[in-house]
Design a protein around this motif. Structure first.
Motif, mmCIF file in Angstrom:
data_model
loop_
_atom_site.group_PDB
_atom_site.id
_atom_site.type_symbol
_atom_site.label_atom_id
_atom_site.label_comp_id
_atom_site.label_asym_id
_atom_site.label_seq_id
_atom_site.Cartn_x
_atom_site.Cartn_y
_atom_site.Cartn_z
ATOM 1 N N PRO A 175 0.818 -1.221 0.000
ATOM 2 C CA PRO A 175 0.000 0.000 0.000
ATOM 3 C C PRO A 175 0.852 1.272 0.000
ATOM 4 C CG PRO A 175 -0.874 -1.594 1.560
ATOM 5 C CD PRO A 175 0.430 -2.145 1.082
ATOM 6 N N GLN A 176 2.003 1.234 0.668
ATOM 7 C CA GLN A 176 2.863 2.412 0.693
ATOM 8 C C GLN A 176 3.378 2.757 -0.702
ATOM 9 O OE1 GLN A 176 3.044 -0.145 2.739
ATOM 10 N NE2 GLN A 176 2.808 0.650 4.834
ATOM 11 N N LEU A 177 3.695 1.734 -1.492
ATOM 12 C CA LEU A 177 4.159 1.995 -2.853
ATOM 13 C C LEU A 177 3.033 2.566 -3.714
ATOM 14 C CD1 LEU A 177 6.323 1.806 -5.057
ATOM 15 C CD2 LEU A 177 5.516 -0.527 -5.527
ATOM 16 N N THR A 178 1.824 2.025 -3.574
ATOM 17 C CA THR A 178 0.683 2.556 -4.329
ATOM 18 C C THR A 178 0.440 4.016 -3.975
ATOM 19 O OG1 THR A 178 -0.353 0.372 -4.429
ATOM 20 C CG2 THR A 178 -1.780 2.280 -4.761
ATOM 21 N N LEU A 179 0.533 4.332 -2.703
ATOM 22 C CA LEU A 179 0.374 5.716 -2.275
ATOM 23 C C LEU A 179 1.465 6.593 -2.881
ATOM 24 C CD1 LEU A 179 -0.909 7.914 -0.523
ATOM 25 C CD2 LEU A 179 0.421 7.056 1.411
ATOM 26 N N LEU A 180 2.694 6.097 -2.870
ATOM 27 C CA LEU A 180 3.809 6.856 -3.435
ATOM 28 C C LEU A 180 3.599 7.110 -4.920
ATOM 29 C CD1 LEU A 180 6.688 8.027 -3.488
ATOM 30 C CD2 LEU A 180 7.532 5.674 -3.755
ATOM 31 N N ARG A 181 3.173 6.112 -5.659
ATOM 32 C CA ARG A 181 2.975 6.286 -7.101
ATOM 33 C C ARG A 181 1.847 7.275 -7.393
ATOM 34 N NH1 ARG A 181 2.612 0.477 -9.830
ATOM 35 N NH2 ARG A 181 3.150 1.659 -11.708
ATOM 36 N N SER A 217 -3.582 -1.329 -9.429
ATOM 37 C CA SER A 217 -2.743 -1.227 -8.233
ATOM 38 C C SER A 217 -3.519 -1.435 -6.938
ATOM 39 C CB SER A 217 -2.058 0.141 -8.197
ATOM 40 O OG SER A 217 -3.000 1.180 -7.980
ATOM 41 N N VAL A 218 -4.849 -1.323 -6.983
ATOM 42 C CA VAL A 218 -5.648 -1.464 -5.764
ATOM 43 C C VAL A 218 -6.207 -2.871 -5.596
ATOM 44 C CG1 VAL A 218 -6.282 0.970 -5.933
ATOM 45 C CG2 VAL A 218 -7.837 -0.764 -6.821
ATOM 46 N N GLN A 219 -5.932 -3.755 -6.536
ATOM 47 C CA GLN A 219 -6.517 -5.095 -6.457
ATOM 48 C C GLN A 219 -6.067 -5.837 -5.200
ATOM 49 O OE1 GLN A 219 -5.645 -7.177 -10.092
ATOM 50 N NE2 GLN A 219 -7.000 -5.902 -11.329
ATOM 51 N N ASP A 220 -4.810 -5.679 -4.841
ATOM 52 C CA ASP A 220 -4.312 -6.389 -3.664
ATOM 53 C C ASP A 220 -5.027 -5.952 -2.392
ATOM 54 O OD1 ASP A 220 -2.564 -7.780 -5.238
ATOM 55 O OD2 ASP A 220 -0.867 -6.443 -4.875
ATOM 56 N N MET A 221 -5.541 -4.700 -2.382
ATOM 57 C CA MET A 221 -6.233 -4.210 -1.189
ATOM 58 C C MET A 221 -7.539 -4.968 -0.940
ATOM 59 S SD MET A 221 -3.822 -2.049 -1.016
ATOM 60 C CE MET A 221 -2.729 -1.211 -2.168
ATOM 61 N N LEU A 231 -6.524 1.706 2.999
ATOM 62 C CA LEU A 231 -7.534 2.689 2.607
ATOM 63 C C LEU A 231 -6.888 3.948 2.061
ATOM 64 C CD1 LEU A 231 -10.478 3.457 2.407
ATOM 65 C CD2 LEU A 231 -10.428 4.159 4.804
ATOM 66 N N GLN A 232 -5.824 4.411 2.676
ATOM 67 C CA GLN A 232 -5.123 5.586 2.168
ATOM 68 C C GLN A 232 -4.617 5.344 0.750
ATOM 69 O OE1 GLN A 232 -2.237 5.852 5.325
ATOM 70 N NE2 GLN A 232 -3.199 7.674 6.215
ATOM 71 N N ALA A 233 -4.136 4.142 0.482
ATOM 72 C CA ALA A 233 -3.634 3.832 -0.853
ATOM 73 C C ALA A 233 -4.739 3.923 -1.898
ATOM 74 C CB ALA A 233 -2.996 2.445 -0.862
ATOM 75 N N VAL A 234 -5.915 3.349 -1.603
ATOM 76 C CA VAL A 234 -7.015 3.383 -2.565
ATOM 77 C C VAL A 234 -7.515 4.802 -2.749
ATOM 78 C CG1 VAL A 234 -9.246 2.403 -3.169
ATOM 79 C CG2 VAL A 234 -7.639 1.042 -1.843
ATOM 80 N N VAL A 235 -7.596 5.581 -1.672
ATOM 81 C CA VAL A 235 -8.041 6.973 -1.780
ATOM 82 C C VAL A 235 -7.066 7.772 -2.635
ATOM 83 C CG1 VAL A 235 -8.463 9.101 -0.482
ATOM 84 C CG2 VAL A 235 -9.323 6.928 0.388
ATOM 85 N N SER A 236 -5.784 7.500 -2.496
ATOM 86 C CA SER A 236 -4.794 8.233 -3.292
ATOM 87 C C SER A 236 -4.960 7.951 -4.778
ATOM 88 C CB SER A 236 -3.382 7.874 -2.827
ATOM 89 O OG SER A 236 -3.042 6.538 -3.165
#
Length: 660
Positions: A175-181, A217-221, A231-236
């Protein structure tokens, strides 16, 4: 059946014909009046794609009904321009309606001079480069939507994002990488509008190279337990899609986001629970209100029912705590949360307007008291905003950034339009219609003028110098688009001088050109459509009244002298203004006028002066290449991209009576 298009009808209204709503009248007359009143409202559109067997719906809060009415009002113009409206029934951001024509989801987003596609060597970048690449996000987006803990994010950049660790990091799909991207992708898109250049190209693996990649990128969530990080990753990702006007995809992610938020209990005030410390409670509140604001924007833009209803939420505002010990309702708010606090209350009022004006047609009520109450809440919101702005002028704490200040000022009038525009579906000459029209005209004028001044006059600035923050906010495109159609409607109805309407239209085009720099074609298409519609209106008026007095020449020259586009070095604009006409004009039917197309255009220019926008429908689009660029600059400009308006057929066509 009368509806929003009734401004083109000439038959007497119900009030004029004697049905004054007397409660003592026959029940059948009351029922008939109530039925007709229900019909004179904005309606949505159900579309059927027979080839794909994929019906879709867009609701009236998107403004679809009003825009169609304006197009129909001009459909009988004796001036015929080349086709500028599509057969498709598409509203802003409905990118999934375009997949058959252009598979946007698999196309690259960035050009070769924006990202580095080759493998990253050791020492290729450092922490300072990461800060530079993400700077725009933290300056513009994080200030408004602080749903992540910035120090934690910066710590992750410093400790984990290194050239020698990049390959392994990208393979983990955390999730941290998804947020970063998402953060890097938003900032990279921002640079297209700001004009800022980075000395180093960003590695492609640190951004989303396509919209499909962003969604994947959100499929793993989906397979992880609900957590703040997931949740932060998907919102980003959702915020990135919204910033690029990919509203369908963002809306679908919104369903996942809201369910995750409910499962985590974010819709309950964290102050009520002792197991959350102050920092956790603050982050949960920030995350929830960000989700809430984005959801309201998507629901209104696409005309969808509200996903989060206010009666299911008890999270307190940042400045009004209702669950603290002792019952204190007023709290001291962190000034850094002031922007989000105003956006939250704005989203709440927007939801109230949608519930009042855009519910199912059989459940709406013409509740004037509730409409008055919502109007009072808009005024209170505007007054509270003005108090903060006045305090900032006196160097008191709590001032906004320049971008957020103009966004909030425009948002105030966005609410006014949303509340009053549906009343333009009523019979013309009724008090409600006339009052709503003038209110919408004033709000539209302020929206266009404020954004235009922000871009070209730089009046909104602080003591530390003029602002260079570009117009990044996604709702601004809708605001300018809707304001332009209100101005056009006012010009058709004779409620605004045509030369004033044309000046506002030209300013709208310039704003949309700046918004189009981000990479969405939709603002560009909006600008072309506005030009074509206003040209049709102006040329039709010159044919109808060929002896109309010319506009004062001195007045026109003064406008040219003070126009900033002729006195600025901005790279957004052309220095030379050109008349706004394109294509060939078909012969006029039912008219004795035999002048050729050039004399018609010249006559329009003589009446109202040359257009200042210098916008050409054949303008090349720099972020497209090959077949896409050829399609975008051809006569099929409106066939493949995010198109906000149309002249298509639908199941309501039999209900729309545009004949006098």
């Amino acid at each position: 059946m009368p509806d929003e298009s009734s401004h083109t009808q000439t038959r007497p209204s119900i009030l004029e014909s004697g049905a004054d709503g007397n409660a003592d009248g026959p029940p059948s007359k009351r029922r008939r009046r109530e039925s007709e009143d229900r019909q004179r409202r904005e309606i949505g559109l159900m579309r059927q794609n027979e080839s794909a067997n994929a019906p879709s719906f867009v609701g009236s809060s998107s403004g679809i009904h009003f825009v169609r009415s304006v197009y129909h009002a001009l459909a009988k113009s004796r001036v015929r321009l080349p086709p500028a409206t599509p057969d498709q029934n598409i509203v802003p951001g409905e990118e999934d309606q375009l997949d058959d024509a252009v598979p946007y989801s698999s196309k690259p987003i960035w050009s070769s001079d924006e990202t580095q596609m080759i493998a990253v060597e050791p020492g290729a970048f450092d922490f300072d480069d990461l800060q530079t690449w993400s700077e725009s996000y933290f300056e513009n987006w994080h200030t408004a939507y602080p749903f992540v803990h910035a120090p934690t994010m910066l710590e992750y950049l410093e400790q984990h994002v290194r050239p020698d660790n990049l390959r392994r990091l990208c393979e983990q799909r955390t999730p941290q990488l998804t947020l970063l991207r998402s953060v890097m992708s938003i900032s990279l898109a921002d640079r297209r509008q700001s004009g800022k250049q980075s000395k180093k190209l960003i590695p492609a693996c640190l951004v989303f190279t396509s919209f499909r990649e962003a969604m994947e990128s959100v499929q793993d969530m989906l397979f992880m337990p609900c957590s703040t990080e997931a949740l932060q990753a998907v919102v980003s990702v959702q915020l990135f899609l919204v910033s690029m006007l990919r509203l369908n995809g963002a809306s679908r992610l919104g369903g996942m986001i809201v369910r995750m938020a409910f499962q985590m209990g974010l819709h309950r005030c964290p102050t009520r629970y002792a197991n959350f410390d102050t920092e956790q409670a603050q982050l949960r509140r920030r995350l929830f209100w960000t989700i809430y604001c984005i959801d309201r924007h998507l629901c209104q833009s696409l005309g969808l029912p509200l996903t989060i209803r206010d009666d299911d939420v008890d999270v307190c505002y940042f400045d009004q705590e209702k669950h603290a010990t002792g019952g204190h309702h007023q709290t001291i708010m962190d000034d850094r949360l002031r922007t989000l606090n105003f956006l939250t209350k704005h989203a709440s009022i927007k939801g109230q307007i949608v519930e009042l004006r855009n519910k199912s047609i059989h459940l709406r009520t013409a509740n004037r008291d509730l409409a008055t109450l919502i109007g009072a809440r808009i005024d209170k919101w505007a007054n509270d905003l003005q108090y903060v702005l006045d305090a900032a002028e006196n160097n008191e704490p709590g001032r906004f950034g320049t971008l957020h200040e103009v966004v909030l000022l425009v948002s105030q009038h966005e609410l006014i339009i949303s509340l009053n525009r549906p009343l333009l579906a009523l019979e013309k000459h009724t008090p409600e219609y006339m009052a709503a029209l003038q209110t919408c005209i004033r709000a539209s004028n302020i929206i266009i003028s404020s954004l235009y001044k922000y871009l070209f006059y730089r009046l909104i600035q602080r003591s530390d110098g003029p602002s260079t923050a570009p117009l990044l906010w996604p709702s601004l495109t809708w605001c300018v688009w809707m304001s332009s159609f209100i101005v056009l409607h006012a010009a058709i109805e004779g409620e605004m001088p045509k030369h004033v309407a044309r000046n506002l239209a030209d300013n709208s085009v310039e704003i949309l050109r700046h918004l189009a720099l981000r990479g969405s074609v939709w603002p560009n298409v909006c600008a072309v459509a506005i030009n074509d519609l206003f040209l049709r209106l102006l040329l039709d008026s010159t044919v109808t009244t060929p002896q109309s007095p010319l506009m004062d020449t001195n007045h026109t020259e003064q406008q040219h002298n003070i126009d900033p586009r002729r006195n600025t070095n901005s790279n957004i604009l052309h220095q030379d203004a050109a008349p706004r006409h394109s294509g060939n004009l078909e012969p006029l039917t039912g008219s004795s006028v035999t002048d050729n197309q050039h004399s018609l255009s010249d006559h329009a220019m003589n009446m109202l002066g040359p257009s200042l926008s210098a916008f050409e429908p054949q303008l090349s689009i720099p972020w497209l290449s090959g077949a896409d660029a050829a399609a975008a600059t051809s006569a099929n400009l409106f066939e493949q991209f995010d198109i906000p308006f149309w002249m298509g057929d639908d199941q309501y066509s039999s209900l729309l009576n545009f004949d006098p």
